[in-house]
Design a protein around this motif. Structure first.
Motif, PDB file in Angstrom:
ATOM      1  N   LEU B 156       0.846  -1.192   0.000  1.00 27.73           N
ATOM      2  CA  LEU B 156       0.000   0.000   0.000  1.00 27.73           C
ATOM      3  C   LEU B 156       0.886   1.248   0.000  1.00 27.73           C
ATOM      4  N   PRO B 157       0.467   2.316  -0.705  1.00 35.93           N
ATOM      5  CA  PRO B 157       1.252   3.546  -0.632  1.00 35.93           C
ATOM      6  C   PRO B 157       1.295   4.061   0.810  1.00 35.93           C
ATOM      7  N   PHE B 158       2.390   4.720   1.119  1.00 37.04           N
ATOM      8  CA  PHE B 158       2.639   5.061   2.511  1.00 37.04           C
ATOM      9  C   PHE B 158       1.517   5.862   3.158  1.00 37.04           C
ATOM     10  N   ARG B 160      -1.556   5.939   2.717  1.00 34.36           N
ATOM     11  CA  ARG B 160      -2.787   5.213   3.029  1.00 34.36           C
ATOM     12  C   ARG B 160      -2.642   4.352   4.273  1.00 34.36           C
ATOM     13  N   ARG B 161      -1.390   4.031   4.610  1.00 39.41           N
ATOM     14  CA  ARG B 161      -1.200   3.193   5.796  1.00 39.41           C
ATOM     15  C   ARG B 161      -1.655   3.903   7.061  1.00 39.41           C
TER      16      ARG B 161
END
Lengths: 304, 267, 464, 236
Positions: B156-158, B160-161
């Protein structure tokens, strides 16, 4: 009383050997925070190297001076074992720095299995006895039976004391030792002042192996026999010594080694020789559970 | 936003915490009310993260009380505090990277099923039951991650984490949510979404404590700001008032004469 | 703002520095020579008077050095440039290959399962009679025991992330529980099987309780100590366990009371077949297959329960776990108990199948073998663990049969000796290559149906 | 000698935290890097030191690009860091800490340099046998600076040396920083939150906001600029 003094002498001898191995565990743990599971087997390899060097000197070259032969054997074992540990660090541990947290330990277990089986395959599974060296003893106390110190024991004490002194000087007084301790406390900062951390870690493995080689040579001389499976139990006992003394602490490793040696001989003499290894393993478990910082270690401050 | 007169959900009183000789939090008091977004700000090393660790129970406090919904919780272990409704996110995102978004969020539910004695009977009910799926689904929808529920967090792109972490924290319906620097590394649209999300969660009746160094976001979101420095509270009030408070300016910039345009010689 | 313009992918070339490669090779060869000189260059042998003598093995030493130097040269001239090239020009993803992979992933499990079920019958029909005995017993049952142990330890190591180096202790508890209770009270295998599992689980909790607050590697060492203590007690408590000598004459399991022997009430006689030990082997095979599948099924179920979720969350981050309301102590204990229970089942099966047990079967090496199966298989992956067990245990068994190698290496060449050597080396290599094991991808425990509807205005923006 | 960075970008994972900043410092000159928490100040000097690998841009030491080299090579090239939180070796004595700082120099040079440091910070001389961890915060900061100076650096980078210190001690630390520049002719980059003190010692300052330089100039101009307060306390 005689039994006690005799066991004290034997215990200190055994403890010296454990202490020398324990330093390797404690230094490696101190600097990269890893239990070098293969260290016991490195010790065993060193005993084999010593055995082969001794055979070359005595049976091939016909060297008659036992003292000189032992000195050469010691140096040869130290050099080869250092090389072995240096290579192990390079291939089995260095690529794993910063990896999954259990990876280095598993790799070390693999290395341990590999080393003992390598020796088994190349040298055969049987015990390797050598003719007894330096059988003379000195009677130090007369009584119901004579308490003796053998030349072998004296040599072990002497060599251990001298090497520990050299080692202590190396670590506390030289630039190399300071770099080593700096890496132990804060690797990033050590790099920032210009210390080559990778090289320092390599040197730590080399020093640990050299001391294990001393222990290996002494072990061979003391017991007069070695086999490929002799790495595991002494290794665990030395690790226990390191934990008992406070892992990461160098004086702790030596004191822990002596304590484990004494406990083992006393336990055998007064309780039961069958359960001496159970005693060692129990001490290991109890120390880790109730006193994880050991006798001389400092409790870790929990970081959030 | 219309708010009922809010009773403080969290009331920290005279809290002190030291590490050896260093006093990290010093006799600090503050409170957070239901539906409110309270910011906790201060310069680097002021003791904000330590405070979060004290409130959530990761660290044991040396003195003071932490009252949650009227009860002192300072002696409860961390997992019990979480079960009664104190959840948090982390400054450095702490998610199980190998697991999917759904699995991470459902973990936020796992512990809570033990919260009361009847929960023990539910131990053998899988987390894929309709109830769990619905609850997790709602949380994911709320943070806008429904489309990636089956994705492994690692991929996941950072930005969104952070939202996964928030979903995990709100899935159990907490009463108090501590957000530790949630805007770090977010893009502008993500920050926008974060503000909206935080407002939504507060509107549901959750008290929110926001630790954030992005003061622009704090100003946009918060009703009340508590500024701490050297572990002590130096200011509580509106963001606008904070900007002009001499003590705050001093804490951030040094000495306050500067703002008056100090121009004495310096060479 | 962005990275400096990268060179166009097609023109990126890598120059191979042959001089440097040769120099590296020479250094490596020198190090390898020094490294292997004492242990390979010389061999210690006992002569007739039992004294040690040295033999030299110069040819072998040089062979080894040559192999290593050759490998190094190959790496510097071929592999390293190839990797560099690949780093510069990433290969386009191969659609066919990817598709084949998905297909394999999809069909592998049902196929493997089906194969495991028909395996004994297949072997029986192909080799017939006693010839099949070896392949069912030594091969099939042996592998399945390790598959089961691997799956059991997988709960502790793979799911909960607790490195347990004393797992074999619980296996021993199971085996001795069954043996002693069966011999003492004459209880049947089917009653004692759950009992042994329960006893092992109990020991798991008992040993687990004091050690669970320890950090990863300390935990590993303490479990190792416990494992060794159990083994040493088994050796030394002679009145209870008969020490080194072990216990023989352990009652065999029966099929609803029908024993597998040549008597009139035996299996063969009852069903009017000619007596053959193959029936017992086939029966045991299906018992262990069922036990292993139960282990797998329970694990799969547990992963969907809160406790399974807690295990995996714990493995990844303990602090985060605590602030999610997960009681880490209880979570670890349940993992320990579950793992121990399956070891107990496997242990009692082992005792019943062998008819003889001794402490020899429960050494640290056994723990290390099971651990390496879990590690090599990919921690947390059920299929990976099964594949690793087949490869490692099956590989060992096949090695026993490679008599033709003696033709090359001399008559005293014993290929099984190399088993643990390769194990150890494989563990190191796999940690370096893939620290999370061969099957790195885990199967998600709960699949949430992705909804395609757009929910709220904020979903589409950003990375959506 | 000049230390310059040009268009430096750096990222943690996928988050870019520095978006192409440029600055330069001469030997004997002290510049300040200002900005709020998270503005990228620390990242900038970590990138210079090789602790963070720059994703783009150059770090030039007298024209030689040292960007992305291993951390221990920066110290050998003559750039040292006084890190945030001081990070002295707490289990070693004061003198050992200093000796470690001189690890890239010969033993004779280290002895010579020790005397210089003790002259600069007499307290350290008095406490040379004391274990580092037992020093007060201010003394530890002096030790951290002293340790950095042991390698005779050309440039010294200081990350928030006043953090967590009492105001009086902060004053003393900054006097020392000023003396280093004037007496030893070392160039420096000072990362500070305390704007007033930073502007008091630096001859040029850059203000960072979200990873970009938003303001730069000499201290007088900056102090008068309303944008400065905005960069720190802008709550929209």
């Amino acid at each position: 009383m005689e039994v006690f003094v005799q066991q004290l002498i034997n215990g200190i001898t055994l403890g010296s050997i454990y202490g020398l191995i324990a330093i390797g565990y404690t230094m490696v743990f101190g600097i990269i925070g890893m239990v070098n599971f293969a260290h016991g087997d490195v010790f065993m390899v060193s005993a084999f190297v010593a055995l082969i060097a001794l055979l070359i000197l005595t049976t091939w070259l016909g060297m008659s001076s036992v003292a000189l032969a032992l000195l050469i054997v010691l140096v040869v074992a130290m050099v080869f074992t250092s090389l072995v540990n240096w290579v192990i660090e390079r291939i089995a541990y260095r690529p794993l720095r910063g990896s999954f947290r259990l990876a280095p330990l598993i790799s070390a277990i693999g290395m341990s299995i590999f080393l003992s089986n390598f020796v088994q395959v190349t040298q055969g599974p049987r015990n390797k006895p050598i003719p007894p060296l330096l059988r003379d003893v000195i009677v130090v106390m007369h009584g119901d039976y004579d308490v003796t110190v053998s030349y072998r024991q004296l040599i072990i004490w002497g060599v251990t004391a001298v090497l520990l002194a050299i080692f202590w000087y190396l670590v506390s007084k030289t630039a190399l030792g300071r770099a080593q301790r700096a890496c132990e406390q804060d690797q990033k900062m050590a790099a920032l002042v210009g210390i080559d951390v990778d090289r320092t870690i390599s040197i730590t493995f080399v020093i640990g192996a050299a001391l294990a080689a001393v222990a290996g040579t002494m072990y061979l001389m003391y017991y007069g026999v070695v086999s490929f499976s002799d790495g595991f139990v002494p290794g665990i006992k030395a690790f226990t010594a390191a934990v008992l003394g406070g892992i990461g602490s160098l004086p702790g490793a030596v004191i822990g080694g002596l304590l484990i040696g004494l406990i083992e001989t006393m336990w055998s003499a007064y309780f039961s020789i069958d359960y001496k290894d159970v005693a060692a393993f129990s001490i290991l478990a109890i120390t880790l559970i109730f006193l994880p910082q050991g006798l001389l270690g400092r409790p870790e401050v929990e970081k959030v | 936003m219309s708010k009922a007169p809010a009773a403080p959900v969290l009331r920290v009183e005279h809290l002190s915490m030291r590490f050896g000789g260093l006093v990290a939090v010093d006799d600090l008091s503050f409170s957070a009310a239901r539906g409110d977004i309270t910011a906790l700000i201060g310069p680097n090393g002021a003791g904000k993260s330590t405070l979060v660790a004290c409130i959530t129970g990761v660290l044991r406090i040396d003195a003071g009380t932490i009252r949650f919904q009227g009860n002192g919780v300072q002696n409860l272990p961390a997992h019990r505090r979480a079960r009664i409704g104190i959840t948090r996110t982390f400054q450095k995102v702490r998610l199980a990277d190998q697991l999917t978004v759904y699995e991470n969020v459902v973990a936020g539910l796992a512990g809570h099923w033990f919260a009361n004695s009847s929960g023990w009977l539910r131990v053998l009910r899988p987390l894929s039951t309709r109830e769990a799926v619905t609850t997790v689904g709602q949380a994911l929808e709320r943070v806008g991650l429904s489309d990636v529920s089956g994705t492994v967090v690692k991929s996941l792109p950072f930005g969104r984490r952070h939202f996964v972490e928030i979903a995990r924290a709100i899935v159990s319906g907490p009463k108090l949510l501590l957000l530790d620097e949630p805007a770090t590394g977010l893009t502008e649209p993500e920050r926008e979404r974060l503000s909206q999300l935080v407002r939504d969660i507060a509107a549901l009746g959750c008290a929110i404590v926001l630790i954030e160094h992005d003061l622009e976001l704090v100003g946009r979101l918060c009703d009340r700001v508590t500024v701490i420095n050297h572990g002590r509270r130096i200011f509580t009030g509106t963001p606008a008032a904070a900007q002009n408070d001499p003590a705050v300016i001093e804490a951030y910039l040094g000495v306050n004469q500067l703002i008056g345009g100090r121009d004495d010689a310096r060479d | 703002m962005s990275a400096p313009a990268a060179a166009p992918a097609s023109t990126a070339t890598v120059h191979v520095n042959i001089g440097r490669a040769l120099k590296d090779t020479a250094i490596t060869a020198a190090i390898a020579f020094a490294l292997f000189l004492p242990l390979i260059g010389f061999k210690t042998v006992q002569n007739m008077r039992n004294e040690l003598e040295l033999e030299t093995r110069l040819a072998l030493l040089l062979t080894f050095v040559a192999i290593i130097a050759g490998a190094k040269l190959f790496v510097s001239l071929v592999i390293a440039p190839w990797r560099e090239r690949r780093a510069l020009n990433p290969a386009p993803t191969n659609a066919t290959l990817a598709k084949a992979k998905t297909l394999l992933a999809h069909w592998f499990t049902p196929f493997a399962l089906g194969f495991a079920v028909v395996y004994p019958i297949l072997i029986f029909t192909v080799t017939g009679g006693t010839g099949a005995l070896k392949w069912v017993d030594n091969f099939g049952i042996q592998i399945l025991i390790y598959v089961m142990l691997g799956w059991g330890l997988n709960i502790v190591v793979g799911l909960a992330g607790l490195l347990d180096l004393g797992y074999v202790a619980f296996y021993a508890v199971g085996a001795y529980s069954y043996t002693l209770l069966a011999k003492e009270f004459g209880l049947s295998f089917w009653i004692l099987l759950p009992l042994a599992g329960f006893l092992s689980a109990f020991w798991g909790v008992l040993l687990g309780f004091p050690v669970l607050r320890l950090r990863g590697d300390y935990l590993a060492i303490v479990t190792l100590a416990f494992g060794e203590i159990v083994r040493l007690i088994l050796i030394n408590w002679v009145s209870f366990t008969n020490g080194y000598a072990g216990i023989s004459g352990i009652p065999r399991p029966t099929l609803f009371g029908i024993p597998f022997n040549a008597n009139d009430d035996g299996f063969a006689a009852t069903f009017g077949l000619e007596f053959s030990p193959i029936y017992r082997s086939m029966f045991l095979y299906y018992v262990i297959l069922a036990l292993a599948l139960v282990t797998a099924y329970v694990t799969i179920r547990l992963r969907q329960l809160p406790v399974g979720r807690a295990w995996e969350a714990l493995r990844e981050d303990e602090i985060a776990c605590r602030s999610l309301g997960i009681n880490t102590t209880n979570t670890k204990l349940t993992a320990f108990a579950m793992g121990a229970m399956f070891a107990g089942f496997a242990g009692s099966f082992f005792a019943a199948r062998q008819g003889f047990i001794s402490p020899e079967s429960f050494t640290f090496l056994e723990s290390a073998t099971i651990l390496s199966i879990v590690v090599l298989g990919g921690m947390g992956s059920q299929i990976g663990v099964a594949v690793a067990a087949v490869a490692m245990i099956g590989g060992t068994e096949i090695m026993r049969d490679l008599d033709f190698l003696k033709y090359f290496f001399g008559s005293d060449f014993d290929p099984t000796q190399y088993r643990m050597l390769l194990f150890g080396f494989a563990m190191v290599l796999i940690m370096i290559w893939k620290p999370r094991g061969l099957v790195g991808t885990r199967e998600p425990s709960a699949i949430y149906k992705e909804r395609r509807t757009i929910l709220g205005s904020h979903v589409k923006e950003g990375h959506g | 000698m000049t230390l310059a960075i040009e268009g430096l970008c750096a990222a943690y994972g996928e988050i870019e935290v520095l978006h192409g900043i440029s600055l330069s410092v001469e030997k004997g000159q002290l510049i300040a890097l200002l900005g709020a928490n998270g503005a990228g100040k620390s990242t900038a000097i970590k990138a210079i030191m090789g602790l963070v690998k720059p994703t783009a841009g150059r770090v030039l030491l007298d024209g030689r690009d040292i960007a992305g080299e291993a951390a221990h090579l920066a110290a050998r090239a003559g750039i040292v860091l006084v890190p945030e939180g001081r990070r002295i070796f707490k289990k070693m004595t004061v003198e050992e800490n200093l000796q470690v700082g001189g690890v890239v120099r010969s033993a004779a040079e280290v002895r010579e340099r020790l005397a210089d440091i003790y002259a600069l910070f007499p307290t350290l001389g008095e406490r040379r046998r004391q274990i580092g961890g037992t020093l007060s915060g201010g003394e530890q900061q002096m030790l951290a600076i002293g340790r950095a100076l042991m390698s005779r650096p050309s440039f010294i980078l200081m990350d928030e040396p006043s953090l967590g210190l009492a105001p009086l001690v902060v004053e003393r630390v900054h006097q020392a920083i000023d003396r280093i520049r004037r007496e030893m002719g070392i160039g420096g980059i000072l990362v500070e939150q305390n704007v007033v003190i930073a502007l008091g010692v630096a001859s040029h300052a850059y203000v960072l906001m979200r990873g970009s330089v938003v303001l730069s100039g000499d201290p007088k101009t900056l102090a008068a600029s309303p944008q400065l307060k905005e960069a720190y306390l802008g709550m929209g």
